[in-house]
Design a protein around this motif. Structure first.
Motif, mmCIF file in Angstrom:
data_model
loop_
_atom_site.group_PDB
_atom_site.id
_atom_site.type_symbol
_atom_site.label_atom_id
_atom_site.label_comp_id
_atom_site.label_asym_id
_atom_site.label_seq_id
_atom_site.Cartn_x
_atom_site.Cartn_y
_atom_site.Cartn_z
ATOM 1 N N THR A 1 42.046 30.478 45.804
ATOM 2 C CA THR A 1 41.239 31.465 46.534
ATOM 3 C C THR A 1 39.783 31.017 46.593
ATOM 4 O O THR A 1 39.113 31.168 47.619
ATOM 5 N N GLU B 1 43.453 37.527 50.260
ATOM 6 C CA GLU B 1 44.600 37.834 49.415
ATOM 7 C C GLU B 1 44.789 39.351 49.367
ATOM 8 O O GLU B 1 43.828 40.111 49.368
ATOM 9 N N GLU C 1 47.950 33.499 50.313
ATOM 10 C CA GLU C 1 49.209 34.072 49.821
ATOM 11 C C GLU C 1 49.782 35.164 50.733
ATOM 12 O O GLU C 1 50.015 36.295 50.283
HETATM 13 MG MG LIG Z 1 44.140 33.587 44.604
#
Ligand SMILES: [Mg+2]
Ligand SMILES: Nc1ncnc2c1ncn2[C@@H]1O[C@H](COP(=O)(O)OP(=O)(O)OP(=O)(O)O)[C@@H](O)[C@H]1O
Length: 261
Positions: free
Chosen positions: A52, A99, A179
């Motif tokens: 991330t 995310e 994700e």
């Molecule tokens: Mg992450």
């Protein structure tokens, strides 16, 4: 002097980047990665590996999280991305889907989509929004049937579609996906994979962060594995999918499976 025309098919180049949060927490060390135009690059790694963080550095949202690029450079074509200017990233054509599919729960599907076009310059906004809405509704007919519904009432899979749709409203040339399959049922994961393939086939490059390594490697041209902030492995996705470490750590195969294969 007339402005130089923008580079029509830029490459993302992350070169030996270090990222630190606060004063001391080192989250990435000397990470390099390239996303050529219209390719899919997968970024794999365990929780806390820095996936991330890398997307934030590219999308200019790092500073919002008190992070900073402390070494190395990120360039998208001729544009230098410094980790702190999300509007500049969007204008350069780089858009992140965060995310956890954070849609605005109280706003309607349509309002959520419109919010995705706000980073565009005034000059191009109106025409672009219409064109992008059409593209999103073609990709996600389910959203077209629910334009007035509050986003918070959508299913998890529909919310992920909306989060991707909202990012597409800014007409990205590079889409950063964090994700997208997390917490979704297998059928919905399959659907999201098809959508990513389709978005890419339309010419948009994708940097795909996934814990579902099987899905990511099946879509990607090239892949990188991060381990506690550093690159552990990288290579063509098909080759990585055959390495023992990736099969064992990320594709859920045991040593016995490998012995049998
Ligand atoms: Mg992450
Ligand atoms: N805002 C923040 N402030 C301080 N440290 C942070 C912040 N965000 C992330 N970190 C730390 O940076 C490291 C990398 O985190 P990151 O969220 O990039 O990992 P990740 O690979 O995306 O993990 P996950 O798979 O759990 O999403 C971790 O040690 C994490 O605790």
């Amino acid at each position: 002097m007339p402005e130089a025309p923008p580079d029509s098919s830029p490459t993302l180049r992350v070169e030996t980047v270090d990222v630190t949060y606060g004063r001391a927490l080192s989250a990435l060390r000397s990470v390099s990665l390239t996303v050529p135009p219209a390719t899919v690059v997968a970024l794999l790694g365990a929780n806390g590996a820095g996936k991330t963080t890398l997307l934030r550095a590219v999308s200019g949202t790092l500073r919002l999280h008190r992070g900073a690029i402390t070494a190395g450079t990120i360039r998208y074509g001729d544009t230098v991305l410094d980790g702190g200017d999300p509007v500049a990233a969007v204008r350069a054509g780089v858009v992140q889907v965060p995310e956890g599919r954070r849609v605005f729960a109280g706003l309607s599907v349509d309002e959520n989509l419109r919010s995705g076009g706000l980073g565009l310059s005034r000059r191009t906004r109106t025409a672009q929004i219409q064109e992008s809405r059409d593209r999103v509704f073609t990709l996600f007919p389910r959203l077209a049937e629910r334009t007035h519904q509050a986003a918070g009432l959508l299913s998890g899979g529909e919310q992920q579609m909306l989060a991707i749709g909202r990012a597409l409203m800014a007409a990205p040339r590079l889409l950063l996906l964090d994700e997208p399959s997390l917490g979704l049922a297998p059928q919905m994961v399959q659907r999201i994979a098809e959508v990513i393939r389709e978005i890419n086939a339309q010419g948009t490059a994708v940097l795909l962060v996934e814990q579902n390594a099987g899905m990511a490697l099946s879509l990607a041209d090239h892949a990188h594995v991060l381990e506690v902030g550093e690159t552990r492995l990288e290579g063509p996705a098909g080759e990585l999918a055959r390495t023992d470490a990736v099969r064992r750590l990320y594709l859920g195969e045991s040593a016995e499976d490998q012995g049998a294969a």
